[in-house]
Design a protein around this motif. Structure first.
Motif, PDB file in Angstrom:
ATOM      1  N   LEU A  86       0.830  -1.207   0.000  1.00 10.64           N
ATOM      2  CA  LEU A  86       0.000   0.000   0.000  1.00 10.64           C
ATOM      3  C   LEU A  86       0.860   1.251   0.000  1.00 10.64           C
ATOM      4  O   LEU A  86       0.638   2.179  -0.785  1.00 10.64           O
ATOM      5  CB  LEU A  86      -0.933  -0.028   1.218  1.00 10.64           C
ATOM      6  N   LEU A  87       1.862   1.277   0.880  1.00 13.54           N
ATOM      7  CA  LEU A  87       2.715   2.461   0.980  1.00 13.54           C
ATOM      8  C   LEU A  87       3.545   2.653  -0.291  1.00 13.54           C
ATOM      9  O   LEU A  87       3.688   3.782  -0.780  1.00 13.54           O
ATOM     10  CB  LEU A  87       3.629   2.351   2.198  1.00 13.54           C
ATOM     11  N   ALA A  88       4.072   1.569  -0.834  1.00  8.25           N
ATOM     12  CA  ALA A  88       4.866   1.670  -2.055  1.00  8.25           C
ATOM     13  C   ALA A  88       3.998   2.161  -3.210  1.00  8.25           C
ATOM     14  O   ALA A  88       4.436   2.996  -4.027  1.00  8.25           O
ATOM     15  CB  ALA A  88       5.491   0.314  -2.392  1.00  8.25           C
ATOM     16  N   TRP A  89       2.792   1.641  -3.289  1.00  6.39           N
ATOM     17  CA  TRP A  89       1.867   2.064  -4.359  1.00  6.39           C
ATOM     18  C   TRP A  89       1.530   3.543  -4.238  1.00  6.39           C
ATOM     19  O   TRP A  89       1.602   4.292  -5.216  1.00  6.39           O
ATOM     20  CB  TRP A  89       0.602   1.215  -4.268  1.00  6.39           C
ATOM     21  N   ALA A  90       1.194   3.999  -3.045  1.00  3.15           N
ATOM     22  CA  ALA A  90       0.815   5.402  -2.851  1.00  3.15           C
ATOM     23  C   ALA A  90       2.001   6.336  -3.078  1.00  3.15           C
ATOM     24  O   ALA A  90       1.849   7.416  -3.659  1.00  3.15           O
ATOM     25  CB  ALA A  90       0.246   5.596  -1.452  1.00  3.15           C
ATOM     26  N   SER A  91       3.180   5.914  -2.647  1.00  5.85           N
ATOM     27  CA  SER A  91       4.369   6.764  -2.776  1.00  5.85           C
ATOM     28  C   SER A  91       4.805   6.918  -4.225  1.00  5.85           C
ATOM     29  O   SER A  91       5.520   7.869  -4.565  1.00  5.85           O
ATOM     30  CB  SER A  91       5.525   6.175  -1.958  1.00  5.85           C
ATOM     31  N   ALA A  92       4.381   5.994  -5.085  1.00 10.44           N
ATOM     32  CA  ALA A  92       4.776   6.069  -6.488  1.00 10.44           C
ATOM     33  C   ALA A  92       4.120   7.248  -7.208  1.00 10.44           C
ATOM     34  O   ALA A  92       4.580   7.663  -8.271  1.00 10.44           O
ATOM     35  CB  ALA A  92       4.420   4.771  -7.203  1.00 10.44           C
ATOM     36  N   PHE A  93       3.054   7.798  -6.641  1.00 17.11           N
ATOM     37  CA  PHE A  93       2.347   8.907  -7.278  1.00 17.11           C
ATOM     38  C   PHE A  93       2.983  10.265  -6.984  1.00 17.11           C
ATOM     39  O   PHE A  93       2.682  11.247  -7.649  1.00 17.11           O
ATOM     40  CB  PHE A  93       0.886   8.937  -6.819  1.00 17.11           C
ATOM     41  N   GLY A  94       3.805  10.342  -5.967  1.00 14.80           N
ATOM     42  CA  GLY A  94       4.413  11.611  -5.611  1.00 14.80           C
ATOM     43  C   GLY A  94       4.944  11.569  -4.193  1.00 14.80           C
ATOM     44  O   GLY A  94       5.160  10.494  -3.615  1.00 14.80           O
ATOM     45  N   ARG A  95       5.132  12.731  -3.610  1.00 13.96           N
ATOM     46  CA  ARG A  95       5.670  12.815  -2.244  1.00 13.96           C
ATOM     47  C   ARG A  95       4.532  12.663  -1.249  1.00 13.96           C
ATOM     48  O   ARG A  95       3.679  13.536  -1.106  1.00 13.96           O
ATOM     49  CB  ARG A  95       6.384  14.149  -2.061  1.00 13.96           C
ATOM     50  N   LEU A  96       4.536  11.551  -0.542  1.00 14.20           N
ATOM     51  CA  LEU A  96       3.463  11.232   0.402  1.00 14.20           C
ATOM     52  C   LEU A  96       3.910  11.563   1.819  1.00 14.20           C
ATOM     53  O   LEU A  96       4.873  10.982   2.321  1.00 14.20           O
ATOM     54  CB  LEU A  96       3.090   9.747   0.305  1.00 14.20           C
ATOM     55  N   GLN A  97       3.211  12.484   2.446  1.00  9.67           N
ATOM     56  CA  GLN A  97       3.527  12.871   3.819  1.00  9.67           C
ATOM     57  C   GLN A  97       2.321  12.794   4.748  1.00  9.67           C
ATOM     58  O   GLN A  97       2.482  12.749   5.954  1.00  9.67           O
ATOM     59  CB  GLN A  97       4.093  14.294   3.842  1.00  9.67           C
ATOM     60  N   ARG A  98       1.100  12.779   4.172  1.00  7.01           N
ATOM     61  CA  ARG A  98      -0.100  12.784   4.990  1.00  7.01           C
ATOM     62  C   ARG A  98      -1.068  11.696   4.533  1.00  7.01           C
ATOM     63  O   ARG A  98      -1.153  11.385   3.341  1.00  7.01           O
ATOM     64  CB  ARG A  98      -0.811  14.134   4.915  1.00  7.01           C
ATOM     65  N   ALA A  99      -1.794  11.152   5.502  1.00 11.17           N
ATOM     66  CA  ALA A  99      -2.788  10.126   5.196  1.00 11.17           C
ATOM     67  C   ALA A  99      -3.982  10.292   6.120  1.00 11.17           C
ATOM     68  O   ALA A  99      -3.822  10.625   7.298  1.00 11.17           O
ATOM     69  CB  ALA A  99      -2.189   8.728   5.345  1.00 11.17           C
ATOM     70  N   GLY A 100      -5.166  10.066   5.575  1.00 10.49           N
ATOM     71  CA  GLY A 100      -6.381  10.035   6.384  1.00 10.49           C
ATOM     72  C   GLY A 100      -6.870   8.607   6.479  1.00 10.49           C
ATOM     73  O   GLY A 100      -7.050   7.943   5.455  1.00 10.49           O
ATOM     74  N   VAL A 101      -7.051   8.114   7.696  1.00  8.95           N
ATOM     75  CA  VAL A 101      -7.408   6.713   7.905  1.00  8.95           C
ATOM     76  C   VAL A 101      -8.650   6.633   8.786  1.00  8.95           C
ATOM     77  O   VAL A 101      -8.722   7.291   9.822  1.00  8.95           O
ATOM     78  CB  VAL A 101      -6.248   5.932   8.566  1.00  8.95           C
ATOM     79  N   GLU A 102      -9.620   5.829   8.365  1.00  9.10           N
ATOM     80  CA  GLU A 102     -10.811   5.599   9.178  1.00  9.10           C
ATOM     81  C   GLU A 102     -10.525   4.516  10.219  1.00  9.10           C
ATOM     82  O   GLU A 102      -9.707   3.623  10.013  1.00  9.10           O
ATOM     83  CB  GLU A 102     -11.988   5.168   8.304  1.00  9.10           C
ATOM     84  N   CYS A 103     -11.231   4.618  11.346  1.00  8.51           N
ATOM     85  CA  CYS A 103     -11.188   3.581  12.400  1.00  8.51           C
ATOM     86  C   CYS A 103      -9.761   3.297  12.866  1.00  8.51           C
ATOM     87  O   CYS A 103      -9.327   2.138  12.911  1.00  8.51           O
ATOM     88  CB  CYS A 103     -11.850   2.290  11.918  1.00  8.51           C
ATOM     89  N   THR A 104      -9.034   4.356  13.224  1.00  7.44           N
ATOM     90  CA  THR A 104      -7.639   4.178  13.638  1.00  7.44           C
ATOM     91  C   THR A 104      -7.509   3.450  14.970  1.00  7.44           C
ATOM     92  O   THR A 104      -6.411   3.003  15.316  1.00  7.44           O
ATOM     93  CB  THR A 104      -6.936   5.540  13.751  1.00  7.44           C
ATOM     94  N   GLY A 105      -8.601   3.331  15.719  1.00  2.99           N
ATOM     95  CA  GLY A 105      -8.534   2.618  16.988  1.00  2.99           C
ATOM     96  C   GLY A 105      -8.948   1.172  16.895  1.00  2.99           C
ATOM     97  O   GLY A 105      -8.871   0.435  17.882  1.00  2.99           O
ATOM     98  N   SER A 106      -9.373   0.722  15.703  1.00  4.59           N
ATOM     99  CA  SER A 106      -9.816  -0.669  15.570  1.00  4.59           C
ATOM    100  C   SER A 106      -9.227  -1.271  14.291  1.00  4.59           C
ATOM    101  O   SER A 106      -8.066  -1.686  14.278  1.00  4.59           O
ATOM    102  CB  SER A 106     -11.355  -0.746  15.566  1.00  4.59           C
ATOM    103  N   TYR A 107     -10.023  -1.315  13.204  1.00  7.07           N
ATOM    104  CA  TYR A 107      -9.538  -1.946  11.981  1.00  7.07           C
ATOM    105  C   TYR A 107      -8.296  -1.264  11.415  1.00  7.07           C
ATOM    106  O   TYR A 107      -7.459  -1.918  10.786  1.00  7.07           O
ATOM    107  CB  TYR A 107     -10.636  -1.944  10.916  1.00  7.07           C
TER     108      TYR A 107
END
Length: 230
Positions: A56-77
């Motif tokens: 996932l990280l390698a795929w997302a980083s291939a599009f450009g400079r990745l520094q921020r991410a929004g994630v749902e349910c960070t306390g569970s899934y």
């Protein structure tokens, strides 16, 4: 296995910033990458495994400079993915699921939710930094869970024993009244079958069986003593 899709827009240059959004689930996470102008670049699903997080990280980083991410349910899934992204230097923002009205207006798919998570970070609607989940606070939470679970189970067992005693014959009830919780469980576990009326036999067996389960003793050794009520 990852689910691949073709990029929907021109891939930005390697130095252009992009934002990641993730809609989390038990077995797969669906990710979306957007540009700083909000254009959707691509979406893809990844398994919730260590290798899946790396992909996932390698795929997302291939599009450009990745520094921020929004994630749902960070306390569970999304907890494990959040820890992984934090370790890789990505700032993770906790994103709440959209309300029902918003979902009805724009539709509901995992890819749409993932893109919305990224948009929430980009627009500033989501601002709460996700907890890392790997420090002493998380360790204390786990230890507390391990402590509370048996304590709660013991309280339930004692309450059940006392509930049975309320309707038990006076002789049995008086013999077990006024005992501490630990002594009550031990005394109930030591009860023997008696030649008595059906309710009395049932009460003794129920008390003994519930106390045995609380003490962790196998019931198989006492199956021969299970009363037959006619």
């Amino acid at each position: 296995m990852t689910e691949t899709t073709r990029p929907r827009h021109q891939t930005p240059g390697p130095l252009e910033d992009v934002v990641l959004g993730v809609d989390t689930h038990k077995d797969i996470h669906v990710a979306a990458v957007i540009t700083m102008t909000g254009s959707l670049l691509d979406t893809r699903s990844f398994p919730t495994t260590e290798d899946g997080y790396r992909q996932l990280l390698a795929w997302a980083s291939a599009f450009g400079r990745l520094q921020r991410a929004g994630v749902e349910c960070t306390g569970s899934y999304g907890a494990a993915l959040t820890r992984y992204l934090h370790r890789e230097g990505i700032t993770v923002t906790e994103v709440n699921q959209p309300d029902k009205d918003t979902r009805r207006r724009r539709g509901k798919t995992d890819a749409i939710d993932a893109a919305a998570a990224a948009q929430a970070v980009l627009s500033g609607r989501a601002t709460a930094t996700a907890k890392t989940g790997d420090g002493p606070v998380e360790a204390i939470r786990m230890f507390k869970m391990a402590k509370v679970s048996p304590t709660k189970s013991r309280s339930q067992a004692v309450n059940q024993l006392k509930a049975v005693l309320v309707a038990a014959d006076p002789a049995l009830r008086e013999a077990l009244t006024g005992l501490s919780n630990s002594k009550l469980i031990r005394k109930c576990s030591e009860l023997e079958a008696a030649d008595d009326t059906a309710p009395a036999v049932a009460a003794r067996h129920t008390l003994r069986a519930r106390a045995d389960r609380q003490r962790g003793e196998p019931l198989a050794t006492r199956r021969a003593q299970v009363p037959v009520i006619t």
